[in-house]
Write a protein that holds these residues in place. Structure first.
Motif, mmCIF file in Angstrom:
data_model
loop_
_atom_site.group_PDB
_atom_site.id
_atom_site.type_symbol
_atom_site.label_atom_id
_atom_site.label_comp_id
_atom_site.label_asym_id
_atom_site.label_seq_id
_atom_site.Cartn_x
_atom_site.Cartn_y
_atom_site.Cartn_z
ATOM 1 N N GLY A 87 0.811 -1.218 0.000
ATOM 2 C CA GLY A 87 0.000 0.000 0.000
ATOM 3 C C GLY A 87 0.837 1.258 0.000
ATOM 4 N N SER A 88 1.918 1.283 0.785
ATOM 5 C CA SER A 88 2.779 2.468 0.845
ATOM 6 C C SER A 88 3.480 2.714 -0.486
ATOM 7 C CB SER A 88 3.813 2.301 1.961
ATOM 8 O OG SER A 88 3.193 2.118 3.212
ATOM 9 N N ARG A 89 3.920 1.636 -1.135
ATOM 10 C CA ARG A 89 4.589 1.796 -2.422
ATOM 11 C C ARG A 89 3.623 2.290 -3.496
ATOM 12 N NH1 ARG A 89 9.203 0.393 -4.988
ATOM 13 N NH2 ARG A 89 9.057 -0.118 -7.209
ATOM 14 N N LYS A 90 2.394 1.752 -3.515
ATOM 15 C CA LYS A 90 1.392 2.211 -4.477
ATOM 16 C C LYS A 90 1.038 3.678 -4.241
ATOM 17 C CE LYS A 90 0.583 -1.460 -6.973
ATOM 18 N NZ LYS A 90 0.814 -1.467 -8.442
ATOM 19 N N LYS A 91 0.978 4.079 -2.979
ATOM 20 C CA LYS A 91 0.680 5.467 -2.652
ATOM 21 C C LYS A 91 1.799 6.390 -3.132
ATOM 22 C CE LYS A 91 -0.450 8.353 1.356
ATOM 23 N NZ LYS A 91 0.734 9.217 1.363
ATOM 24 N N TYR A 92 3.052 5.958 -2.975
ATOM 25 C CA TYR A 92 4.170 6.764 -3.461
ATOM 26 C C TYR A 92 4.124 6.896 -4.985
ATOM 27 C CZ TYR A 92 8.871 8.072 -4.859
ATOM 28 O OH TYR A 92 9.934 8.704 -5.446
ATOM 29 N N LEU A 93 3.857 5.802 -5.667
ATOM 30 C CA LEU A 93 3.804 5.856 -7.129
ATOM 31 C C LEU A 93 2.687 6.778 -7.603
ATOM 32 C CD1 LEU A 93 4.468 2.095 -7.993
ATOM 33 C CD2 LEU A 93 6.050 4.029 -8.178
ATOM 34 N N TYR A 94 1.570 6.818 -6.866
ATOM 35 C CA TYR A 94 0.485 7.746 -7.220
ATOM 36 C C TYR A 94 0.965 9.186 -7.061
ATOM 37 C CZ TYR A 94 -4.140 9.908 -7.264
ATOM 38 O OH TYR A 94 -5.232 10.705 -7.571
ATOM 39 N N ASP A 95 1.666 9.476 -5.967
ATOM 40 C CA ASP A 95 2.223 10.819 -5.775
ATOM 41 C C ASP A 95 3.222 11.162 -6.874
ATOM 42 O OD1 ASP A 95 0.876 11.714 -3.513
ATOM 43 O OD2 ASP A 95 2.237 10.683 -2.146
#
Length: 757
Positions: free
Chosen positions: A467-475
């Protein structure tokens, strides 16, 4: 003088190591022989069988402790740090195995990043390394292996106190055979609760309290060992011959193989240096006694103690068990901190006090989880042999993971041939598989507990990482182009008010969508804007001089800066007031270096970054003075609002809040001003520094994104479950980012953001 202080610190640490490190090495006599002879092996009452068990323990310690850990693994340290994460860090630095998304080339210039010992490169290992670097599944598999190993060590964190303290307390039943089983459990639970309740005091005090206990305990078991050898069987030294291993399996066959699950308990402290030295005497104590007292296998340690020394030794054994438990609990805190640092564990509160030594931490949430699990297995396993089965399986599985990681170190980091790495893995791995095969037979008798919990912990870590990695990629994919910011002009098309705004983001370049979201809803911002990125570099510690990377965003008139704070996976978050002061000093140094060195960067989109604290003039650009605290100031008005541009109403509200908040009165109050004798080549530099100082005096605000996570409409069902259920559950039940960063509520601004992952 410096050398005398250094020697003093080394002696203090050496003394403390008896309480925090070596305590775990001398506890196995309490349960190793009892667990070994817990099955059908107790029916083989012969001297050869006893000597065979001792020979197995001796050679297991020699191979797995001395040769593997002391001779080989201690050379695979990461700047003095050991453990599974140290091995993973070394692999990621020497091959592109890391899944951390915000890696920069500047990180490789850290003084702790490269080690001259590992400069050799073997051309044969490049092919395998390139193959692994090109395949993301290989990187994910390596991360899962590391996470599984760390989850096993977390299970060790609650199994060690349970088996150590309970084994020590059960010695009472040797003299009081009529004592009810429930009384032993109650005493053990009381000691466990007291142990975990006192964790918040830190290992600084604990080590000085427990070091004498471990020393006395070691001397006691050594004396008892000599007594038993002389009294019962001076020929016990013959058991050191490997021949008795052959006779052991020749006589016991299948039952001997099953007993290996108990033998492996002798190396449960093998992750520490010189584990073998604390165990040889301990094993011979019981072997000499058992060779002539076969019926006393279940209580062999306490039965071998002279009557006059029984109760003092019982007390020493209990205290030594508490010491051993303390060292493992401290290691568990460190493991969780490392997982959290690389984005593989939900946010937790990490406590580190200034009087503690570096690396000593306390995590309240983990402490209470360990306590609950420890009490559960202590009460749940009525047979302590089942607890030994769980403990041994967990430790040997973790050692097996370490073996394969070390094989990768030999090939990728040390530059040795692939054949040598495979030989290491096959030799030590085959020994550990033999022990594991025996332990797997005991899965139904307690071994299933750590395996199930390890899988649960690993799922939690991987879901959080996903989840944290997907959130970073969205940013990353939704960051605002700098050209769009530059077209707005120095005022950014909004009203600039006095003060400093710190916009926290995971991005190391570009402008996050959080900032434009803020400007859209409230078209005003502070006169100085700083984009702050706190990131983890895969080194244990980042030197303070190299921690801050400072750069400029846009032309100088924009008054926009970028600060990248680089932390090692064992670094601890500093107080927010120290961070503010360090940030101001670093930006001021950057402004001066920029003017003295490379000249102007007018018109640049995203300026070059500089490690400003390495400058010889750092700290001399601004004059800093400490103000009185609220409780000590002569005026009833807090000194932080003196000469402030805030309205009288805001000043009154802030002063009221700070007087009612006990934590705010402990904050360090400082004031900056320009050095009166400083000469400036460019008058614009003085104006920029003066504006920075005035902005700091007006106040600092922290801008954080308050994210709402949703899965995309066309996402697969499994992904929707992971995001909507598992990841959101972890986010709602962990610490908020503002709490982890120690941000006071009066300075916090949260900006709502929707994320579609």
């Amino acid at each position: 003088v410096d050398r005398s202080y250094q020697c003093k610190d080394v002696l203090i640490l050496a003394y403390q190591s008896f309480g925090v490190l070596f305590g775990d090495l001398s506890i196995s006599p309490l349960y190793v022989f009892k667990s070994t002879f817990s099955g059908n092996l107790s029916n083989y009452q012969s001297e050869d069988v006893i000597f065979g068990a001792l020979s197995l323990i001796f050679w297991t310690l020699t191979l797995l402790s001395l040769f593997k850990h002391v001779i080989i693994l201690l050379n695979a340290d990461d700047n003095g740090e050991g453990g599974i994460f140290a091995l993973y860090s070394l692999l990621c630095r020497h091959a592109k195995f890391s899944l951390l998304p915000n890696h920069q080339t500047a990180d490789e210039e850290l003084s702790t990043y490269h080690n001259p010992r590992y400069s050799y490169r073997n051309p044969q290992s490049l092919t395998v390394k390139r193959f692994a670097e090109r395949h993301k599944k290989a990187k994910t598999a390596l991360l899962l292996l590391v996470l599984f190993g760390t989850c096993l060590l977390i299970c060790v964190g609650f199994l060690t106190p349970a088996i150590s303290i309970r084994s020590a307390i059960e010695g009472v039943k040797v003299r009081s055979s009529e004592l009810h089983y429930g009384v032993v459990l109650i005493i053990a639970c009381i000691l466990l609760v007291g142990l975990f309740v006192l964790q918040h005091r830190g290992t600084y005090r604990v080590a000085f309290m427990f070091a004498p206990i471990v020393i006395l305990w070691s001397l006691s078991i050594a004396a008892i060992g000599v007594y038993n050898i002389l009294k019962w069987n001076p020929r016990v030294y013959k058991a050191l011959s490997p021949y008795y291993i052959y006779t052991f399996f020749r006589d016991t066959r299948y039952d001997g193989w099953i007993s290996l699950g108990g033998v492996l308990l002798c190396v449960t402290g093998a992750e520490a240096m010189f584990a073998d030295l604390g165990q040889y005497t301990a094993a011979s104590i019981r072997a000499a006694f058992l060779s002539k007292n076969f019926a006393a296998v279940s209580t062999s340690f306490y039965a071998s103690i002279p009557d006059s020394l029984f109760w003092p030794v019982l007390v020493m054994a209990t205290l030594a068990a508490i010491v051993a438990s303390q060292s493992v609990i401290s290691a568990t805190f460190s493991i969780v901190k490392q997982c959290y640092a690389i984005g593989c564990f939900p946010r937790v509160k990490v406590v580190h006090k200034s009087k503690w030594f570096r690396g000593q931490i306390y995590i309240p949430e983990i402490n209470w989880v360990l306590l609950v699990l420890c009490l559960a297995v202590t009460v749940g396993f009525r047979d302590i042999n089942h607890l030994g089965n769980a403990y041994g399986l967990t430790y040997m599985s973790a050692m097996f993971v370490t073996t394969w990681l070390t094989a990768l170190i030999i090939n990728f980091v040390w530059g040795q041939s692939l054949v040598l790495a495979l030989l290491f893995a096959l030799f030590f791995g085959s020994i550990e598989i033999i022990f594991l095969s025996s332990s797997f037979i005991r899965i139904s008798k307690g071994g299933w507990v750590p395996l199930v919990l390890s899988v649960i912990f690993m799922l939690i870590m991987f879901v959080w990482h996903y989840g944290s990695r997907k959130k970073y990629l969205y940013d990353f994919h939704n960051k605002v182009p700098m050209k769009q910011i530059l077209t707005l002009g120095p005022s950014l098309g909004i009203v600039r008010v006095p003060g400093i705004g710190l916009i926290f983001t995971a991005l190391v370049s570009g402008v996050p969508a959080t900032f434009t979201r803020f400007l859209t809803n409230l078209p005003t911002f502070y006169q100085v804007a700083v984009f702050v990125c706190e990131k983890t570099v895969l080194v244990p510690y980042v030197p303070q001089k190299e921690r801050y990377l400072i750069g400029r965003i846009g032309p100088k008139s924009f008054r926009m800066y970028r600060c990248i704070v680089r932390n090692g996976y064992k670094d601890v978050q500093k107080n927010e007031d120290d961070f503010e002061n360090d940030l101001i000093m670093s930006i001021a140094e950057f402004i001066q270096l920029e003017a003295e060195g490379s000249g102007t960067l007018e018109g640049s989109v995203d300026g070059r970054m500089a490690v400003v604290r390495t400058s010889e003039k750092f700290g001399k650009r601004l004059e800093i003075s400490e103000l009185e605290r609220n409780g000590e100031a002569s005026s009833s008005m807090p000194p932080t609002i003196l000469n402030s541009s805030k309205s009288h109403i805001l000043q009154y509200l802030q002063s009221t809040y700070e007087m009612e908040s006990p934590g705010s009165t402990l904050r360090r109050r400082v004031r900056f001003k320009l050095q009166p004798d400083m000469n400036y080549r460019d008058p614009n530099v003085k104006d920029e520094l003066l504006e920075l100082v005035e902005a700091k005096q007006s106040g600092v605000a922290y801008v954080l994104g308050h994210s709402h996570i949703k899965a995309k409409m066309n996402a697969p069902c499994l992904k929707r479950f992971v995001i909507h259920v598992a990841y959101l559950f972890l986010r709602k039940n962990c610490r908020a980012p503002a709490v982890v960063l120690n941000i006071p509520q009066t300075c916090l601004i949260e900006v709502g953001m929707n994320y579609y992952l």
